[in-house]
Motif scaffolding. Structure first.
Motif, PDB file in Angstrom:
ATOM      1  N   ASP A  26      -9.376  23.199 -30.501  1.00 17.79           N
ATOM      2  CA  ASP A  26      -8.668  22.053 -31.052  1.00 17.79           C
ATOM      3  C   ASP A  26      -9.726  21.199 -31.755  1.00 17.79           C
ATOM      4  OD1 ASP A  26      -6.448  20.601 -31.480  1.00 17.79           O
ATOM      5  OD2 ASP A  26      -6.480  19.536 -29.565  1.00 17.79           O
ATOM      6  N   SER A  27      -9.584  21.027 -33.050  1.00 19.33           N
ATOM      7  CA  SER A  27     -10.641  20.388 -33.823  1.00 19.33           C
ATOM      8  C   SER A  27     -10.757  18.887 -33.525  1.00 19.33           C
ATOM      9  CB  SER A  27     -10.354  20.600 -35.314  1.00 19.33           C
ATOM     10  OG  SER A  27     -11.315  19.935 -36.078  1.00 19.33           O
ATOM     11  N   HIS A  28     -11.968  18.441 -33.215  1.00 20.80           N
ATOM     12  CA  HIS A  28     -12.245  17.016 -32.985  1.00 20.80           C
ATOM     13  C   HIS A  28     -13.579  16.678 -33.652  1.00 20.80           C
ATOM     14  CE1 HIS A  28      -9.075  16.359 -29.945  1.00 20.80           C
ATOM     15  NE2 HIS A  28      -9.310  17.611 -29.615  1.00 20.80           N
ATOM     16  N   PRO A  29     -13.580  16.570 -34.984  1.00 23.47           N
ATOM     17  CA  PRO A  29     -14.866  16.359 -35.679  1.00 23.47           C
ATOM     18  C   PRO A  29     -15.576  15.075 -35.265  1.00 23.47           C
ATOM     19  CG  PRO A  29     -12.987  16.289 -37.211  1.00 23.47           C
ATOM     20  CD  PRO A  29     -12.451  16.717 -35.897  1.00 23.47           C
ATOM     21  N   ASP A  30     -14.812  14.012 -34.968  1.00 24.31           N
ATOM     22  CA  ASP A  30     -15.456  12.758 -34.552  1.00 24.31           C
ATOM     23  C   ASP A  30     -16.186  12.944 -33.222  1.00 24.31           C
ATOM     24  OD1 ASP A  30     -14.511  11.585 -36.762  1.00 24.31           O
ATOM     25  OD2 ASP A  30     -12.922  10.424 -35.784  1.00 24.31           O
ATOM     26  N   LEU A  31     -15.549  13.714 -32.322  1.00 19.10           N
ATOM     27  CA  LEU A  31     -16.189  13.944 -31.023  1.00 19.10           C
ATOM     28  C   LEU A  31     -17.440  14.809 -31.178  1.00 19.10           C
ATOM     29  CD1 LEU A  31     -13.538  14.552 -28.223  1.00 19.10           C
ATOM     30  CD2 LEU A  31     -15.137  12.662 -28.484  1.00 19.10           C
ATOM     31  N   TYR A  32     -17.419  15.714 -32.151  1.00 13.84           N
ATOM     32  CA  TYR A  32     -18.616  16.519 -32.400  1.00 13.84           C
ATOM     33  C   TYR A  32     -19.768  15.601 -32.802  1.00 13.84           C
ATOM     34  CZ  TYR A  32     -22.084  19.356 -34.652  1.00 13.84           C
ATOM     35  OH  TYR A  32     -23.294  19.904 -35.000  1.00 13.84           O
ATOM     36  N   GLU A  33     -19.472  14.678 -33.729  1.00 13.04           N
ATOM     37  CA  GLU A  33     -20.522  13.756 -34.192  1.00 13.04           C
ATOM     38  C   GLU A  33     -21.028  12.910 -33.019  1.00 13.04           C
ATOM     39  OE1 GLU A  33     -21.862  13.979 -36.995  1.00 13.04           O
ATOM     40  OE2 GLU A  33     -20.404  15.207 -38.056  1.00 13.04           O
ATOM     41  N   ALA A  34     -20.072  12.437 -32.195  1.00  8.40           N
ATOM     42  CA  ALA A  34     -20.465  11.613 -31.048  1.00  8.40           C
ATOM     43  C   ALA A  34     -21.303  12.429 -30.067  1.00  8.40           C
ATOM     44  CB  ALA A  34     -19.222  11.069 -30.355  1.00  8.40           C
ATOM     45  N   THR A  35     -20.933  13.691 -29.875  1.00  9.67           N
ATOM     46  CA  THR A  35     -21.697  14.567 -28.972  1.00  9.67           C
ATOM     47  C   THR A  35     -23.126  14.728 -29.480  1.00  9.67           C
ATOM     48  OG1 THR A  35     -19.672  15.776 -28.472  1.00  9.67           O
ATOM     49  CG2 THR A  35     -21.720  16.857 -27.871  1.00  9.67           C
ATOM     50  N   ALA A  36     -23.252  14.940 -30.801  1.00 15.45           N
ATOM     51  CA  ALA A  36     -24.589  15.123 -31.392  1.00 15.45           C
ATOM     52  C   ALA A  36     -25.442  13.871 -31.185  1.00 15.45           C
ATOM     53  CB  ALA A  36     -24.452  15.445 -32.878  1.00 15.45           C
ATOM     54  N   THR A  37     -24.818  12.699 -31.333  1.00 17.49           N
ATOM     55  CA  THR A  37     -25.563  11.451 -31.138  1.00 17.49           C
ATOM     56  C   THR A  37     -26.009  11.318 -29.684  1.00 17.49           C
ATOM     57  OG1 THR A  37     -24.186  10.435 -32.833  1.00 17.49           O
ATOM     58  CG2 THR A  37     -25.450   8.943 -31.444  1.00 17.49           C
ATOM     59  N   VAL A  38     -25.081  11.598 -28.752  1.00 19.90           N
ATOM     60  CA  VAL A  38     -25.422  11.427 -27.337  1.00 19.90           C
ATOM     61  C   VAL A  38     -26.543  12.387 -26.922  1.00 19.90           C
ATOM     62  CG1 VAL A  38     -24.565  11.538 -24.961  1.00 19.90           C
ATOM     63  CG2 VAL A  38     -23.108  10.591 -26.738  1.00 19.90           C
ATOM     64  N   VAL A  39     -26.446  13.669 -27.311  1.00 18.41           N
ATOM     65  CA  VAL A  39     -27.476  14.618 -26.847  1.00 18.41           C
ATOM     66  C   VAL A  39     -28.849  14.274 -27.418  1.00 18.41           C
ATOM     67  CG1 VAL A  39     -26.000  16.598 -26.279  1.00 18.41           C
ATOM     68  CG2 VAL A  39     -26.882  16.371 -28.584  1.00 18.41           C
ATOM     69  N   ASP A  40     -28.859  13.654 -28.604  1.00 17.51           N
ATOM     70  CA  ASP A  40     -30.150  13.240 -29.180  1.00 17.51           C
ATOM     71  C   ASP A  40     -30.840  12.171 -28.339  1.00 17.51           C
ATOM     72  OD1 ASP A  40     -30.582  14.860 -31.322  1.00 17.51           O
ATOM     73  OD2 ASP A  40     -29.481  13.603 -32.745  1.00 17.51           O
ATOM     74  N   TRP A  41     -30.042  11.378 -27.621  1.00 15.09           N
ATOM     75  CA  TRP A  41     -30.607  10.249 -26.866  1.00 15.09           C
ATOM     76  C   TRP A  41     -30.623  10.474 -25.358  1.00 15.09           C
ATOM     77  CZ3 TRP A  41     -33.277   6.537 -29.137  1.00 15.09           C
ATOM     78  CH2 TRP A  41     -33.065   6.276 -30.493  1.00 15.09           C
ATOM     79  N   LEU A  42     -30.216  11.668 -24.921  1.00 23.04           N
ATOM     80  CA  LEU A  42     -30.036  11.861 -23.470  1.00 23.04           C
ATOM     81  C   LEU A  42     -31.305  11.628 -22.654  1.00 23.04           C
ATOM     82  CD1 LEU A  42     -27.588  14.858 -23.011  1.00 23.04           C
ATOM     83  CD2 LEU A  42     -27.281  12.516 -22.245  1.00 23.04           C
ATOM     84  N   ASP A  43     -32.469  11.857 -23.260  1.00 26.29           N
ATOM     85  CA  ASP A  43     -33.697  11.655 -22.476  1.00 26.29           C
ATOM     86  C   ASP A  43     -34.141  10.199 -22.457  1.00 26.29           C
ATOM     87  OD1 ASP A  43     -34.254  11.805 -25.132  1.00 26.29           O
ATOM     88  OD2 ASP A  43     -36.123  12.918 -24.926  1.00 26.29           O
TER      89      ASP A  43
END
Lengths: 248, 201
Positions: A105-122
């Protein structure tokens, strides 16, 4: 059937002796699983770790098949993530939330949000706030978005500091004064437009209490699921390592 | 439809052998044929050994290792350092460490790693018994020898949280360049971990 898309690995599962089933959050195809032949080899397995970004090519004879992935890593974050508990619990929580989405189920906004979060997880001081914002966005994508734009009682758009646990609508400081012990706190960073918020541990806890209340009520309890184990571990850790007050 | 060229007993043997790791239907057929040809030297002793194994194999109630005695040979060995426990995900990891002969300690087998995708939570793993072993005293160090994967390291941190307050030293395996590893063939993640965890030379 064939497509190529950007994706972030959110989980893997062994399949047979040599292959892996890889779960991706993709930009255009949502949460999507596929088989990587030879994915358990010594050379490939380090690349197929949760948190890494890939360019994925998926092929299958029919659309409903599991299909095969060919994955080309683009950003490898896993080694950084396994360095500390905050990033590890964070990626597990993120994956647990994404698994609430129906597959493909396509959720492009959530993909972008996921990319942002994983970049800052540390960096837990920033990731804590981003994960709380992610939970809020998740509620929205699942159809249970909260109305945090104006006060449910007075209609004002200023000084919104509470949320009604019953309706999910914001309440201003003035209107909520007499009921503040029965309302959920609405931390300002949760609705701010800051891409790298720096809330204090108290604000992060308030935000997770708010999103957790509605996630439990609308999503987890209805589906008979438990909140991801990593959520409690993550919150306990954030309370220990993030300063109580917000950074200036 | 292909006709069967052997009786059901041999077909069943082939089918079961094909379920073993590393064997497909074709190689299982070859193995079965080899066993049948060497019936007295191989097939009969193998069947007897398997029969004995089935009746005598048990899981050690102390550490979760597989052996024919309970407690297992490692737990019962007085020459092993009982104050150090090496925590591994699987019995195969225990065997690998024993092959390396790197440490003369006792072990604890978790039976896997935390994996939400596979539905493996803390209750499915042998963690409570580990906490009990440490809490009962006599343990000075716990070495978390789990896989250097996101799941393995999440499990390690979960165990560390559970052991907090028990006054035991908790360590984990180093991450970095393997012996014989060439730098230009290593993935970037391993390289950056090796650089971050560099040691004084």
């Amino acid at each position: 059937m064939q497509w190529t898309d950007d994706g972030i690995i959110i989980g893997t599962r062994r399949h047979g002796e040599t292959s892996l089933i890889v779960e991706l959050m993709t930009r255009a195809h949502g949460r999507h699983l596929g088989l990587v032949r030879g994915g358990r080899s010594r050379r490939v397995q380090p690349l197929l770790q949760p948190g890494n970004s890939v360019v994925a090519t998926w092929r299958a004879r029919l659309d409903e098949h599991l299909g095969n992935y060919t994955l080309e890593p683009t950003v490898q974050r896993a080694a950084r993530l396994i360095e500390g508990p905050a990033a590890l619990y964070g990626i597990q929580l993120l994956a647990g939330l994404l698994r609430l989405l129906p597959e493909r189920d396509s959720h492009p906004d959530l993909y972008e949000a996921t990319a942002t979060v994983v970049d800052w997880l540390d960096d837990p001081a920033i990731a804590g706030g981003l994960l709380a914002q992610f939970e809020l966005r998740m509620l929205d994508e699942l159809g249970f978005g909260l109305d945090l734009g104006q006060c449910a009682a007075t209609g004002t758009t200023d000084d919104l500091v509470y949320v009604s646990p019953r309706t999910g609508r914001a309440v201003s400081r003035g209107a909520g004064q007499g009921y503040h012990d029965r309302l959920l706190k609405l931390p300002a960073f949760l609705v701010a437009d800051d891409e790298t918020p720096h809330p204090g541990a108290g604000e992060i806890a308030d935000a997770f209490r708010l999103t957790g209340h509605f996630l439990a009520r609308h999503v987890f309890e209805v589906r008979g699921l438990q909140m991801p184990e990593a959520r409690a571990s993550y919150l306990a850790l954030i309370a220990r390592i993030v300063p109580a007050e917000a950074a200036e | 439809m292909p006709r069967s060229v052997t009786g059901p007993e041999i077909e069943r043997l082939i089918q079961l052998l094909a379920k073993l790791p590393g064997l497909g239907p074709r190689s299982a057929r070859r193995a079965a044929l080899h066993l049948i040809k060497k019936k007295d030297q191989l097939l009969v002793p193998l069947a007897e050994a398997m029969d004995v194994a089935v009746s005598s194999i048990m899981v050690c109630e102390t550490c979760g290792n597989i052996d024919t005695t309970n407690p297992c040979t490692i737990c019962a060995d007085p020459r092993r350092d009982a104050s150090t426990i090496v925590v591994v995900e699987d019995v195969a990891d225990l065997w690998a460490l024993e092959r390396a002969g790197a440490i003369n300690a006792r072990y604890h087998v978790l039976g896997g790693a935390l994996s939400p995708l596979d539905g493996i939570g803390p209750e499915e793993l042998n963690i409570n018994r580990l906490v009990g072993r440490v809490a009962s005293g006599g343990v000075g160090e716990v070495i978390l020898a789990v896989n250097a994967t996101v799941e393995g390291q999440t499990t390690a941190h979960y165990i560390m949280d559970q052991l907090a307050g028990l006054g035991v030293k908790v360590s984990r395996l180093a991450h970095g360049v393997p012996v014989g590893g060439e730098l230009d063939y290593l993935d970037e993640g391993t390289l950056s971990a090796a650089i971050r965890q560099r040691t004084k030379f």
